[in-house]
Design an enzyme around this catalytic site. Structure first.
Site, PDB file in Angstrom:
ATOM      1  CB  VAL A   1      -0.966  -0.022   1.197  1.00 39.65           C
ATOM      2  CG1 VAL A   1      -1.712   1.294   1.350  1.00 39.65           C
ATOM      3  CG2 VAL A   1      -1.972  -1.167   1.028  1.00 39.65           C
ATOM      4  CD  GLU A   2       1.638   4.780   3.279  1.00 43.22           C
ATOM      5  OE1 GLU A   2       2.752   5.130   3.764  1.00 43.22           O
ATOM      6  OE2 GLU A   2       0.555   5.089   3.794  1.00 43.22           O
ATOM      7  CG  ASN A   3       8.501   0.850  -1.494  1.00 43.69           C
ATOM      8  OD1 ASN A   3       8.956   0.944  -2.639  1.00 43.69           O
ATOM      9  ND2 ASN A   3       9.280   0.639  -0.457  1.00 43.69           N
TER      10      ASN A   3
END
Length: 428
Positions: free
Chosen positions: A306-308
Site C-alpha cells: 500500500v506504501e513504499n
C-alpha cells in the site's frame, strides 16, 4: 544448544552465499497485466486548508502547515498526473473533520468534493483506494478525549457508515485505519492519548475495524477491505499482537507499508526513529521478506504494498547518490521475485504522488512530483526522475528480466528474524 547451532549455521551460510552488487541477478518474469500499479496520498498531509482537528492543533507547535500542497483544489491535476503514468489505482484519504464538522451535521460541499475525487479517478481509468482514517479526527472528537473518549467508536462508525453510503459502488479498495501501530504512537507522542491508555486505544481500533468491515460488505458488496500495517523490521510479530492478529479474519487483502529494512550489514533504520528518513540506507530485498512473512501467516489472502517510497532531504540529491528511480526499480524487482516464488502480490502504491506534510515537517520529500510547499506559493508539481521510470515499469509489468539491482542483497536480513538468514531467496 541446537537452536544456537542452527542459528550460527544459518548466519555462516548467509555470509558465504550472499550476492554482491557485481553478482549477476537471476531473471524474473514480469508481473501480470492485472497487477495494480498505483500511487498514494492522504487527506491532512495533502489537502491544505484543514478544519479544526487533532492534527491541525498538533501542527500549531511544529513547522507551519500552511496550505499543504492544496490537493483540495488541485486534485484534478494530481489525478491526471497519476493517470499520465499509466497507473491503475489512486489512494486518497477522507478527512472526518471535513465531512462532519460538528457531531450532528454533515458538510455537503465536502462530501460532494470526495464524490468528485472518486468520479475523476474512475474517469481517468483508475480505481480509488479510500482510506477512512489516516490519523486525523475532528476537533470536537479531540475535545471529548479522542480515542480515549467514551463514545469515540460509535462516533467513528457513524462517520464511516455515512461516507461508505455516499461512495459505495465505485470499485474501490477500502482501508479502514492507516498503520494502526503508528497511529497510536503518534497520538501518544502528541498528547492525544495517555500512554497508560495505549491498550484501550488498540482495543477501540480493533472494535471499529471489525465493525466497519461488516458495514462495508453490507453497503459495498464485493469491495475488498484491509488495514495497512507499517512493517517494523524484527518486531512485526510482537507488534501484530496488539492489532493485526485480532482483525486477521476481517481482511480481504493484506496491506503492507514497507520502507526500511534491518540486517547485519545495515542498521541505518535508526535514523527513521529520529525523523531523518533521508539518512536511511534503503534495503530493497526486505520487501521480499515482508511479503513472505504475511504470505506465510495467511497464504490465502492477496498481498498489496500500500506504501513504499524513499525520502530525500528537502529535495536535494541523497548523500549516498541513490536515486528515486533506482530505489523504485530495486523494490519492484524484489516484488517480482516474491511473485515468482508463489506469493500472491496483487498491487503496489508509490508513496507519494507529490511531496506533502510529513506529520510536522515538509523537509522529508517522498513525492514522485516534488513540491516546495514552504517556499513556492504556486505549489508547482515538478517531476522527479522516477516519473518516467514508473511509467515504463507500469507499461512493462515491472523491470526487465535481465535487471540487476543497484543495492546488493543484504547480509542476513532481520526483517523476519532468522527466516531470511536460514532460507534466503534463491533464483526462480
Amino acid at each position: 544448544m541446537i537452536t544456537r547451532v542452527l542459528t550460527a549455521f544459518g548466519l555462516i551460510a548467509c555470509l558465504l552465499s550472499i550476492p554482491t552488487a557485481a553478482t549477476a541477478a537471476p531473471g524474473v518474469p514480469p508481473l501480470p497485466d492485472s497487477f495494480l500499479w498505483g500511487v498514494a496520498s492522504s487527506g491532512f498531509q495533502s489537502e491544505g486548508a484543514g478544519p479544526d482537528s487533532n492534527w491541525k492543533r498538533y501542527a500549531a507547535t511544529k513547522e507551519p502547515y500552511g496550505n499543504g500542497v492544496d490537493f483540495r483544489n488541485r486534485y484534478p491535476e494530481d489525478i491526471a498526473l497519476a493517470a499520465g503514468m499509466g497507473l491503475k489505482v489512486f489512494r486518497f484519504g477522507i478527512e472526518w473533520a471535513r465531512v462532519q464538522p460538528t457531531p450532528g451535521s454533515w458538510n455537503e460541499t465536502e462530501l460532494a468534493y470526495y464524490e468528485d475525487v472518486v468520479r475523476r479517478i474512475r474517469a481517468a481509468g483508475m480505481r480509488p483506494m479510500i482510506t477512512l482514517d489516516h490519523w486525523v479526527y475532528p476537533g470536537w472528537v479531540a475535545d471529548r478525549g479522542g480515542w480515549s473518549g467514551a463514545g469515540v467508536v460509535s462516533d467513528w462508525l457513524t462517520y464511516a457508515r455515512h461516507v461508505i453510503h455516499r461512495l459505495h459502488g465505485q470499485g474501490a479498495y477500502w482501508i479502514t485505519f492507516n498503520e494502526p501501530t503508528a497511529y497510536v504512537q503518534q497520538e501518544v507522542t502528541n498528547g492525544g492519548v495517555n500512554p497508560l491508555l495505549i491498550p484501550l486505544m488498540f482495543d477501540r481500533l480493533v472494535t471499529a475495524h471489525r465493525s466497519v468491515y461488516d458495514v462495508i460488505h453490507q453497503l459495498d458488496p464485493g469491495a475488498p477491505v484491509s488495514s495497512n500495517v507499517a512493517f517494523i523490521p524484527a518486531a512485526e510479530g510482537l507488534v501484530d499482537l496488539a492489532f493485526w492478529n485480532r482483525i486477521a479474519d476481517k481482511l480481504d487483502y493484506i496491506g503492507i507499508d514497507y520502507y526500511y529494512g534491518l540486517s547485519l550489514d545495515n542498521w541505518s533504520a535508526i535514523h527513521a526513529a529520529k525523523g531523518e528518513f533521508w539518512k536511511v540506507d534503503p534495503q530493497p530485498d526486505g520487501i521480499y521478506h515482508a511479503l513472505r512473512y504475511y504470505h506465510d501467516r495467511r497464504p490465502g489472502l492477496p498481498l498489496y504494498i500500500v506504501e513504499n517510497g524513499m525520502s530525500t532531504d528537502n529535495g536535494a540529491p541523497r548523500a549516498d547518490g541513490h536515486t528515486r528511480s533506482e530505489h523504485l526499480r530495486d523494490h519492484v524487482y524484489w516484488m517480482q521475485r516474491a511473485r515468482a516464488d508463489g506469493m500472491n502480490v496483487i498491487g503496489y502504491n508509490y508513496w507519494s504522488i507529490t511531496d506533502n506534510y510529513e506529520w510536522g515537517s515538509y523537509r522529508p520529500r517522498f513525492g514522485l512530483y516534488t513540491v516546495n510547499a514552504a517556499t513556492d506559493p504556486a505549489l508547482t508539481r515538478t517531476p522527479t526522475d522516477a516519473v518516467d521510470t514508473y511509467r515504463t515499469i507500469a507499461a512493462s509489468g515491472g523491470v526487465p528480466s535481465s535487471y540487476t539491482p543497484v543495492k546488493r542483497q543484504s547480509v542476513c536480513s532481520l526483517v523476519t528474524l532468522l527466516t531470511s538468514c536460514l532460507f534466503p531467496p534463491r533464483a526462480p
